[in-house]
Design a protein around this motif. Structure first.
Motif, PDB file in Angstrom:
ATOM      1  N   VAL A 131     -11.233   6.109  -8.165  1.00 46.12           N
ATOM      2  CA  VAL A 131      -9.892   5.893  -8.702  1.00 46.12           C
ATOM      3  C   VAL A 131      -8.930   6.071  -7.535  1.00 46.12           C
ATOM      4  CG1 VAL A 131      -8.118   6.785 -10.241  1.00 46.12           C
ATOM      5  CG2 VAL A 131     -10.484   6.694 -11.006  1.00 46.12           C
ATOM      6  N   LEU A 132      -8.127   5.061  -7.289  1.00 45.31           N
ATOM      7  CA  LEU A 132      -7.238   5.084  -6.134  1.00 45.31           C
ATOM      8  C   LEU A 132      -5.828   4.728  -6.569  1.00 45.31           C
ATOM      9  CD1 LEU A 132      -7.202   5.335  -3.022  1.00 45.31           C
ATOM     10  CD2 LEU A 132      -7.719   2.906  -2.902  1.00 45.31           C
ATOM     11  N   TYR A 133      -4.905   5.673  -6.358  1.00 46.36           N
ATOM     12  CA  TYR A 133      -3.507   5.432  -6.706  1.00 46.36           C
ATOM     13  C   TYR A 133      -3.341   4.933  -8.135  1.00 46.36           C
ATOM     14  CZ  TYR A 133      -3.559   5.208  -1.589  1.00 46.36           C
ATOM     15  OH  TYR A 133      -3.789   5.444  -0.277  1.00 46.36           O
TER      16      TYR A 133
ATOM     17  N   HIS B  87      -5.375   3.279  -9.950  1.00 43.20           N
ATOM     18  CA  HIS B  87      -6.105   2.051 -10.280  1.00 43.20           C
ATOM     19  C   HIS B  87      -7.599   2.298 -10.106  1.00 43.20           C
ATOM     20  CE1 HIS B  87      -2.212   0.224  -9.311  1.00 43.20           C
ATOM     21  NE2 HIS B  87      -2.611  -0.833  -9.986  1.00 43.20           N
ATOM     22  N   VAL B  88      -8.415   1.502 -10.791  1.00 42.10           N
ATOM     23  CA  VAL B  88      -9.840   1.532 -10.499  1.00 42.10           C
ATOM     24  C   VAL B  88     -10.023   0.741  -9.204  1.00 42.10           C
ATOM     25  CG1 VAL B  88     -12.125   0.717 -11.208  1.00 42.10           C
ATOM     26  CG2 VAL B  88     -10.576   1.706 -12.892  1.00 42.10           C
ATOM     27  N   ALA B  89     -10.791   1.301  -8.276  1.00 40.56           N
ATOM     28  CA  ALA B  89     -10.985   0.629  -6.997  1.00 40.56           C
ATOM     29  C   ALA B  89     -12.463   0.545  -6.687  1.00 40.56           C
ATOM     30  CB  ALA B  89     -10.272   1.414  -5.889  1.00 40.56           C
TER      31      ALA B  89
ATOM     32  N   TRP C 145      -8.203  -8.610  -8.217  1.00 41.46           N
ATOM     33  CA  TRP C 145      -8.710  -7.628  -7.250  1.00 41.46           C
ATOM     34  C   TRP C 145      -7.892  -7.828  -5.971  1.00 41.46           C
ATOM     35  CZ3 TRP C 145     -12.140  -3.829  -8.258  1.00 41.46           C
ATOM     36  CH2 TRP C 145     -13.045  -3.985  -9.310  1.00 41.46           C
TER      37      TRP C 145
ATOM     38  N   SER D 277     -10.938  -2.320  -2.477  1.00 39.58           N
ATOM     39  CA  SER D 277     -10.051  -3.199  -3.251  1.00 39.58           C
ATOM     40  C   SER D 277      -9.681  -2.522  -4.557  1.00 39.58           C
ATOM     41  CB  SER D 277     -10.767  -4.507  -3.592  1.00 39.58           C
ATOM     42  OG  SER D 277     -11.319  -5.096  -2.447  1.00 39.58           O
ATOM     43  N   ILE D 278      -8.448  -2.722  -4.996  1.00 36.52           N
ATOM     44  CA  ILE D 278      -8.056  -2.192  -6.304  1.00 36.52           C
ATOM     45  C   ILE D 278      -7.996  -3.330  -7.305  1.00 36.52           C
ATOM     46  CG2 ILE D 278      -6.699  -0.219  -5.500  1.00 36.52           C
ATOM     47  CD1 ILE D 278      -4.200  -2.020  -6.165  1.00 36.52           C
TER      48      ILE D 278
ATOM     49  N   SER E 298       2.259   6.361  -7.104  1.00 37.87           N
ATOM     50  CA  SER E 298       1.132   6.723  -7.948  1.00 37.87           C
ATOM     51  C   SER E 298       1.359   8.104  -8.538  1.00 37.87           C
ATOM     52  CB  SER E 298      -0.179   6.679  -7.170  1.00 37.87           C
ATOM     53  OG  SER E 298      -0.245   7.742  -6.256  1.00 37.87           O
TER      54      SER E 298
ATOM     55  N   LEU F 185       2.255   1.873  -3.330  1.00 37.51           N
ATOM     56  CA  LEU F 185       1.247   2.351  -4.266  1.00 37.51           C
ATOM     57  C   LEU F 185       1.105   3.853  -4.141  1.00 37.51           C
ATOM     58  CD1 LEU F 185      -1.900   0.039  -4.142  1.00 37.51           C
ATOM     59  CD2 LEU F 185      -0.394   0.444  -6.075  1.00 37.51           C
TER      60      LEU F 185
ATOM     61  N   ARG G 261       0.829  -1.206   0.000  1.00 38.66           N
ATOM     62  CA  ARG G 261       0.000   0.000   0.000  1.00 38.66           C
ATOM     63  C   ARG G 261       0.860   1.250   0.000  1.00 38.66           C
ATOM     64  NH1 ARG G 261      -3.908  -1.496   4.472  1.00 38.66           N
ATOM     65  NH2 ARG G 261      -2.631  -0.091   5.700  1.00 38.66           N
TER      66      ARG G 261
END
Lengths: 381, 160
Positions: free
Chosen positions: A279-281, A283-285, A309, A298-299, A66, A62, A59
């Protein structure tokens, strides 16, 4: 860092065993695809993502790796809150300040007469797509900084007496290849009979600002499972949560290629409204809440692959969080609490901070917005 | 290298002795960045030669080179790329383990990222050998797992 006290003799290379405490800092910097492949290295490596020490490192990496669309120090990037005031009023506010405590009202263009407004997706280069949530037939692009409004012309949907026309907007995004703004919507005709609802005449259409017209497609894409569900845009693709044959999928529509990909849900029996997307870091989450008491974030490691995932966070059930209004910036996700107060969770520290604003139930939206003084109509040919 | 006559620690040099008996000099301010070295200095004093049993003459000069740049604030992406350019995967690993032993955090983080980049598209067998990990799967277990993870093998050249 552990010291290699184990290795008494000279470290000669590939044949010496290296302890996990040294391997983890390397592995936690690898992408999901590589990590999933390396789960075949040995039995303990199969359970990497279940190891809290490893997930913690993963984490942190990430976060630091990112490449945010917006810089943290960018002064022109704000959160915009869209809020229900009463049945005839929906206000837009820009939130500023370190703790988002300052609320500045944004004036909607006077030409806009939509009653039940909602923002589609997020602001794209400072341009919002706002639409009538009641029947999706009225939509417009709006750049608050240049005060431009472009009402989207109607698509190919027909309206006749013997059936009900249902139009659902699914995504708003930017095609960087053609420098164009696009919308995607789904049209269906429903005939209500005594025994069933007969759905026919299904099609998808894509609107391009450059051509100022809609183009029909016969894709077989899962439609949104929840009309007011979240949709996100990332790297030229619009993503939404869809359902087909009672199975849930993340649908990813590529605006440049005009093609789509589906990724099965990692959890079974997803109920309407159980899943929000952010959108997280980079990625789609997905933020999933079961029983509205606990949340998991979850990403998605690899589009199209169900087991890529990766669960990153579990949000405490006791936090009083009720509903994500899921926008993320600088690792902060916005929620509405049970008492109506808006708050954000700082994913890095785990702390929850109220922002001193109340959010209306169900209709509250928070999006990231960056002022753009470039006129979008200038790209109209 | 002669030691400075001045009493300020920033211009003082420390003598380090590798596991294979060679001696290298390093500035005291650079030595501070390697916590293991600093601890030894605190225990033994900065006038004696600090013994580093687990670091050898092949790696130490490279590490010293890195921290020389670090204390003058000159570490850039270009420098780091150049630093590892001519090293093979095993040489980077040795350097990485040395950085770990020396508790030299910045170098450790940089090299762990570099190794991750090198391993990203490698095969399972390569990674096993690289980290000295024993394959404790039965052939059936392994082939079943590989099948489940087939998507993660796409585009990857497998050895053997």
């Amino acid at each position: 860092m552990a010291s290699t006290s184990r290795n008494e003799k000279k470290v000669s290379g590939a044949n010496n065993y290296i302890p996990e405490s040294i391997v983890f800092p390397i592995l936690s910097k690898l992408p999901v695809k590589s990590l999933k492949r390396f789960s075949c290295v040995s039995k303990s490596w199969t359970h990497l993502f279940e190891n809290p020490v490893f997930i913690n490192m993963f984490r942190k990496n990430l976060v630091s790796n990112s490449h945010s669309l917006y810089n943290d120090d960018d002064d022109d990037v704000y959160f915009v809150l869209h809020q229900y005031v009463n049945s005839f009023r929906w206000d837009f506010y820009v939130l500023c300040g370190d703790k988002f405590e300052h609320k500045l009202k944004m004036d909607l263009p006077s030409s806009f007469h939509i009653r039940v407004i909602r923002i589609l997706g997020s602001a794209m280069n400072g341009v919002f797509c706002i639409y009538d949530c009641d029947n999706h037939t009225m939509a417009a692009l709006w750049n608050p900084a240049t005060e431009e409004v472009k009402v989207i012309p109607p698509g190919s949907a027909e309206f006749q007496g013997h059936f009900t026309t249902e139009i659902v907007l699914h995504g708003f995004g930017y095609d960087h290849v053609t420098d164009d703004y696009k919308l995607i919507q789904h049209v269906s005709y429903i005939t209500f009979t005594e025994s069933s609802d007969d759905i026919h005449g299904l099609f998808w259409e894509i609107y391009s600002l450059k051509s100022n017209s809609w183009k029909k497609f016969n894709f077989d894409i899962p439609v949104r499972d929840w009309i007011t569900g979240s949709d996100v845009y990332l790297n030229g693709e619009c993503h939404w949560w869809g359902k087909v044959n009672n199975e849930s999928y993340l649908v990813s529509f590529n605006l440049c290629k005009e093609a789509f990909l589906i990724t099965p849900s990692p959890i079974e029996n997803v109920q309407d409204g159980d899943v929000d997307l952010v959108v997280l870091y980079g990625h789609v989450a997905m933020i999933s809440n079961r029983n509205k008491t606990s949340f998991q974030i979850s990403i998605l490691g690899e589009f199209g692959v169900k087991e890529s995932w990766i669960k990153l966070f579990d949000v405490e059930p006791l936090s009083g969080i009720e509903q994500p209004i899921g926008t993320v910036m600088k690792g902060k996700i916005f929620f509405r609490k049970k008492d109506g107060e808006l708050a954000y969770i700082d994913l890095i520290t785990g702390l929850i901070q109220e922002i001193g604003i109340e959010g209306g139930k169900s209709w509250c939206q928070m999006v990231i917005y960056k002022k753009n003084l470039r006129r979008f109509r200038a790209i109209n040919m | 290298m002669a030691q400075e006559a001045s009493s300020s620690t920033s211009s003082k040099t420390i003598s380090l002795k590798t596991g294979d008996g060679e001696i290298f000099e390093i500035e005291a301010s650079a030595a501070k960045q390697m916590k293991t070295v600093q601890r030894l200095i605190d225990d033994l004093g900065d006038d004696i030669t600090i013994p580093l049993h687990n670091v050898f003459s092949k790696e130490l000069p490279k590490i010293i080179e890195y921290y020389k740049k670090d204390i003058t604030g000159e570490i850039t992406k270009d420098f780091e790329a150049e630093f590892v350019k001519d090293l093979n995967d095993d040489e980077v690993k040795v350097l990485f383990l040395a950085a770990n032993y020396l508790d030299a955090n910045k170098l450790f983080e940089f090299l762990s990222q570099n190794i991750a980049d090198r391993l990203e598209s490698k095969s399972v067998e390569y990674v096993r050998k690289y980290f000295g990990v024993e394959n404790d799967f039965t052939p059936e277990e392994e082939s079943k797992l590989r099948e489940e993870r087939a998507w993660s093998f796409r585009g990857i050249k497998e050895d053997e």
